[in-house]
Write a protein that holds these residues in place. Sequence first.
Motif, mmCIF file in Angstrom:
data_model
loop_
_atom_site.group_PDB
_atom_site.id
_atom_site.type_symbol
_atom_site.label_atom_id
_atom_site.label_comp_id
_atom_site.label_asym_id
_atom_site.label_seq_id
_atom_site.Cartn_x
_atom_site.Cartn_y
_atom_site.Cartn_z
ATOM 1 N N THR A 12 -8.733 -66.524 23.627
ATOM 2 C CA THR A 12 -8.068 -65.365 24.206
ATOM 3 C C THR A 12 -6.650 -65.452 24.546
ATOM 4 O OG1 THR A 12 -8.797 -66.168 26.357
ATOM 5 C CG2 THR A 12 -10.449 -64.779 25.455
ATOM 6 N N ASP A 13 -6.220 -66.666 24.585
ATOM 7 C CA ASP A 13 -4.831 -66.737 24.854
ATOM 8 C C ASP A 13 -3.885 -66.821 23.429
ATOM 9 O OD1 ASP A 13 -5.805 -69.468 23.992
ATOM 10 O OD2 ASP A 13 -4.362 -70.335 25.038
ATOM 11 N N GLN A 14 -4.371 -66.540 22.363
ATOM 12 C CA GLN A 14 -3.715 -66.502 21.133
ATOM 13 C C GLN A 14 -3.142 -65.095 20.902
ATOM 14 O OE1 GLN A 14 -6.678 -68.686 18.593
ATOM 15 N NE2 GLN A 14 -4.719 -70.032 18.186
ATOM 16 N N ASP A 15 -2.175 -64.850 20.134
ATOM 17 C CA ASP A 15 -1.834 -63.525 19.734
ATOM 18 C C ASP A 15 -2.125 -62.965 18.454
ATOM 19 O OD1 ASP A 15 -0.350 -61.044 20.187
ATOM 20 O OD2 ASP A 15 1.541 -62.256 19.556
ATOM 21 N N LEU A 16 -2.538 -61.703 18.536
ATOM 22 C CA LEU A 16 -2.925 -61.121 17.098
ATOM 23 C C LEU A 16 -1.916 -60.307 16.535
ATOM 24 C CD1 LEU A 16 -6.307 -59.740 18.607
ATOM 25 C CD2 LEU A 16 -6.225 -61.266 16.748
ATOM 26 N N SER A 17 -0.764 -60.193 17.048
ATOM 27 C CA SER A 17 0.177 -59.146 16.879
ATOM 28 C C SER A 17 0.826 -59.486 15.554
ATOM 29 C CB SER A 17 1.262 -58.887 17.810
ATOM 30 O OG SER A 17 1.986 -60.368 17.971
ATOM 31 N N ILE A 18 1.074 -60.646 15.093
ATOM 32 C CA ILE A 18 1.428 -61.274 13.927
ATOM 33 C C ILE A 18 0.533 -60.654 12.707
ATOM 34 C CG2 ILE A 18 2.279 -62.973 12.267
ATOM 35 C CD1 ILE A 18 3.126 -64.456 14.809
ATOM 36 N N GLN A 19 -0.661 -61.093 12.981
ATOM 37 C CA GLN A 19 -1.688 -60.449 11.856
ATOM 38 C C GLN A 19 -1.915 -58.953 11.796
ATOM 39 O OE1 GLN A 19 -5.512 -62.527 11.882
ATOM 40 N NE2 GLN A 19 -4.657 -63.901 13.520
ATOM 41 N N GLN A 20 -1.755 -58.446 12.924
ATOM 42 C CA GLN A 20 -1.854 -56.823 12.924
ATOM 43 C C GLN A 20 -0.547 -56.150 12.471
ATOM 44 O OE1 GLN A 20 -2.310 -56.860 17.132
ATOM 45 N NE2 GLN A 20 -4.379 -56.377 17.093
ATOM 46 N N GLU A 21 0.684 -56.832 12.608
ATOM 47 C CA GLU A 21 1.819 -56.422 11.789
ATOM 48 C C GLU A 21 1.722 -56.288 10.374
ATOM 49 O OE1 GLU A 21 5.139 -58.084 13.728
ATOM 50 O OE2 GLU A 21 4.669 -57.446 15.393
ATOM 51 N N ALA A 22 1.324 -57.724 9.987
ATOM 52 C CA ALA A 22 1.314 -57.892 8.511
ATOM 53 C C ALA A 22 0.044 -57.003 8.015
ATOM 54 C CB ALA A 22 0.686 -59.302 8.016
ATOM 55 N N LEU A 23 -0.867 -56.866 8.433
ATOM 56 C CA LEU A 23 -2.125 -56.110 7.958
ATOM 57 C C LEU A 23 -1.441 -54.391 7.850
ATOM 58 C CD1 LEU A 23 -5.291 -57.246 9.642
ATOM 59 C CD2 LEU A 23 -4.563 -57.431 7.607
ATOM 60 N N ALA A 24 -0.832 -53.954 8.980
ATOM 61 C CA ALA A 24 -0.211 -52.391 8.809
ATOM 62 C C ALA A 24 0.910 -52.447 7.686
ATOM 63 C CB ALA A 24 0.554 -52.351 10.020
ATOM 64 N N LYS A 25 1.684 -53.366 7.445
ATOM 65 C CA LYS A 25 2.706 -53.557 6.322
ATOM 66 C C LYS A 25 1.847 -53.445 5.074
ATOM 67 C CE LYS A 25 6.335 -55.811 7.262
ATOM 68 N NZ LYS A 25 7.348 -56.984 7.359
ATOM 69 N N ALA A 26 0.568 -54.146 4.986
ATOM 70 C CA ALA A 26 -0.207 -54.027 3.586
ATOM 71 C C ALA A 26 -0.958 -52.892 3.544
ATOM 72 C CB ALA A 26 -1.134 -55.218 3.804
ATOM 73 N N GLY A 27 -0.619 -51.689 4.306
ATOM 74 C CA GLY A 27 -1.176 -50.394 4.073
ATOM 75 C C GLY A 27 -2.378 -50.357 4.872
ATOM 76 N N CYS A 28 -2.967 -50.802 5.765
ATOM 77 C CA CYS A 28 -4.314 -50.954 6.408
ATOM 78 C C CYS A 28 -4.199 -49.561 7.277
ATOM 79 C CB CYS A 28 -4.704 -51.819 7.172
ATOM 80 S SG CYS A 28 -4.933 -53.561 6.137
ATOM 81 N N GLU A 29 -5.221 -48.450 7.089
ATOM 82 C CA GLU A 29 -5.251 -47.362 7.908
ATOM 83 C C GLU A 29 -5.807 -47.826 9.151
ATOM 84 O OE1 GLU A 29 -7.422 -44.883 5.185
ATOM 85 O OE2 GLU A 29 -6.074 -45.540 3.646
ATOM 86 N N ILE A 30 -6.895 -48.809 9.367
ATOM 87 C CA ILE A 30 -7.478 -49.150 10.396
ATOM 88 C C ILE A 30 -7.687 -50.627 10.402
ATOM 89 C CG2 ILE A 30 -9.737 -49.166 11.725
ATOM 90 C CD1 ILE A 30 -10.340 -46.252 10.608
ATOM 91 N N ILE A 31 -7.210 -51.275 11.585
ATOM 92 C CA ILE A 31 -7.281 -52.650 11.717
ATOM 93 C C ILE A 31 -8.403 -53.052 13.016
ATOM 94 C CG2 ILE A 31 -5.811 -54.526 12.274
ATOM 95 C CD1 ILE A 31 -3.401 -52.947 11.405
#
Length: 181
Positions: A12-31
């Motif tokens: 729970t103390d780890q951050d998801l934002s780097i992965q979420q940004e990379a997925l958005a950049k890859a064109g993901c509509e829903i993450i």
Amino acid sequence: MAIYGYARVSTTDQDLSIQQEALAKAGCEIIRSEKVSGTSRQGRTELETLLEFLRKGDTLVVTRIDRLARSIKDLQDIVLSLKDKGVLLKVTEQPIDTATAAGKAFLDMLGVFAEFETNLRKERQLEGIAKAKAKGIYKGGVKTIARDKVKELHSNGKTPTQIANELDVSRMSVYRILKEA
């Protein structure tokens, strides 16, 4: 044909934002994201929801294969499920695209290495615990139940069920403590 992303960290103390940004950049509509261990599929509700929702022609994107699975069995089960549905798998940081033969082969190799890494980590942890026990340093987990209170309540005539309810612990824990006496 939609592109969906899945992000996961283990604690729970780890951050998801780097992965979420990379997925958005890859064109993901829903993450879909979650903070839960990847060593098993149990408790990974976001992944299960996503796997149920995906349809033929969709693409599932993750940043690294170890975000999806840490054991070759889980990885193979997930990949087989995706294949059966006609869903492609792409990994942004590794050359995996199940639309190609090379991508499929690389996926299997990475799965083996992810499981190997997990097994090595467990072995090192067990070695460390064994060394600490030999030195008398490691005593196991912290005892969270007031053993004296359990024994006192029992000597006052309370049943294990009553003790468990009063102390908000499991009956099994009460039985274990009473057995120690």
